[in-house]
Design a protein around this motif. Structure first.
Motif, mmCIF file in Angstrom:
data_model
loop_
_atom_site.group_PDB
_atom_site.id
_atom_site.type_symbol
_atom_site.label_atom_id
_atom_site.label_comp_id
_atom_site.label_asym_id
_atom_site.label_seq_id
_atom_site.Cartn_x
_atom_site.Cartn_y
_atom_site.Cartn_z
ATOM 1 N N VAL A 128 1.865 -5.179 6.734
ATOM 2 C CA VAL A 128 1.882 -4.583 5.401
ATOM 3 C C VAL A 128 1.396 -5.638 4.404
ATOM 4 O O VAL A 128 1.862 -6.789 4.442
ATOM 5 C CB VAL A 128 3.298 -4.087 5.037
ATOM 6 C CG1 VAL A 128 3.326 -3.528 3.621
ATOM 7 C CG2 VAL A 128 3.753 -3.031 6.032
ATOM 8 N N ASP A 151 -0.219 -6.409 0.153
ATOM 9 C CA ASP A 151 -0.075 -5.990 -1.239
ATOM 10 C C ASP A 151 -1.308 -5.281 -1.794
ATOM 11 O O ASP A 151 -1.187 -4.444 -2.677
ATOM 12 C CB ASP A 151 0.227 -7.195 -2.133
ATOM 13 C CG ASP A 151 1.608 -7.774 -1.874
ATOM 14 O OD1 ASP A 151 2.514 -7.014 -1.497
ATOM 15 O OD2 ASP A 151 1.763 -8.995 -2.050
ATOM 16 N N ASP A 152 -2.502 -5.644 -1.318
ATOM 17 C CA ASP A 152 -3.743 -5.087 -1.878
ATOM 18 C C ASP A 152 -4.691 -4.728 -0.740
ATOM 19 O O ASP A 152 -5.554 -5.511 -0.356
ATOM 20 C CB ASP A 152 -4.375 -6.089 -2.842
ATOM 21 C CG ASP A 152 -5.551 -5.510 -3.614
ATOM 22 O OD1 ASP A 152 -6.096 -4.457 -3.203
ATOM 23 O OD2 ASP A 152 -5.943 -6.127 -4.627
ATOM 24 N N ILE A 153 -4.525 -3.537 -0.204
ATOM 25 C CA ILE A 153 -5.298 -3.095 0.958
ATOM 26 C C ILE A 153 -6.794 -3.057 0.677
ATOM 27 O O ILE A 153 -7.597 -3.403 1.531
ATOM 28 C CB ILE A 153 -4.772 -1.732 1.489
ATOM 29 C CG1 ILE A 153 -5.341 -1.415 2.870
ATOM 30 C CG2 ILE A 153 -5.070 -0.615 0.513
ATOM 31 C CD1 ILE A 153 -4.766 -2.222 3.969
ATOM 32 N N GLN A 182 -0.930 -0.629 3.318
ATOM 33 C CA GLN A 182 -0.269 -0.721 2.020
ATOM 34 C C GLN A 182 0.354 0.633 1.747
ATOM 35 O O GLN A 182 -0.292 1.665 1.916
ATOM 36 C CB GLN A 182 -1.248 -1.066 0.895
ATOM 37 C CG GLN A 182 -0.564 -1.176 -0.454
ATOM 38 C CD GLN A 182 -1.518 -1.543 -1.581
ATOM 39 O OE1 GLN A 182 -2.721 -1.637 -1.403
ATOM 40 N NE2 GLN A 182 -0.961 -1.745 -2.756
#
Length: 133
Positions: A76, A78-80, A122
């Motif tokens: 996972v 924060d900014d895919i 994300q």
């Protein structure tokens, strides 16, 4: 019981190739290595990724000697969208282009040289903890 650390071990034909892929494109560092074995970590991953050469005589049980199939490593982020652009710019082949599932999971997938699927995710909405109950 107290768990002091966690790891996932994946059986692959070429442990060094998989390790180099995670180091180069996903920021992992090599903790230790030996013939047919590489252990990698990231301080923020929560577990080590270990690549073992398929068919090692030390595998027990015998049924564990096969190749890592039917699984993926999911991380996972924060900014895919930034990660997607970064990985593409590095020339990594995208196995599954970026998409967003109806339940809020936005993700894409790549494959390492041994075919291990790496998925970055994300959550665009908070996962519904009551789903499926």
């Amino acid at each position: 019981m107290r768990i002091t650390s966690s790891a996932v071990s994946l059986n692959v034909a070429d442990p060094n190739a998989s390790a180099e892929f995670l180091k180069r494109h996903y920021g992992f560092a090599e903790d230790m290595a030996a013939e047919g074995f590489v252990s990698l970590s990231r301080p923020d991953a929560g577990f080590n990724v270990i690549f073992l050469k398929t068919g090692l005589p030390t595998f027990k049980p015998e049924s564990a000697k096969g190749h890592a199939d039917g699984l993926l490593l999911a991380f996972v982020v924060d900014d895919i969208d930034a990660e997607y652009a970064r990985v593409q710019a590095e020339g990594v082949a995208i196995t599954t282009p970026i998409e967003t599932e109806e339940w809020g999971e936005r993700y894409f997938q790549t494959a390492d040289p041994n075919g291990v699927i790496i998925q970055l995710v994300q959550w665009m909405t908070e996962p519904d903890a009551t789903a499926g109950s």
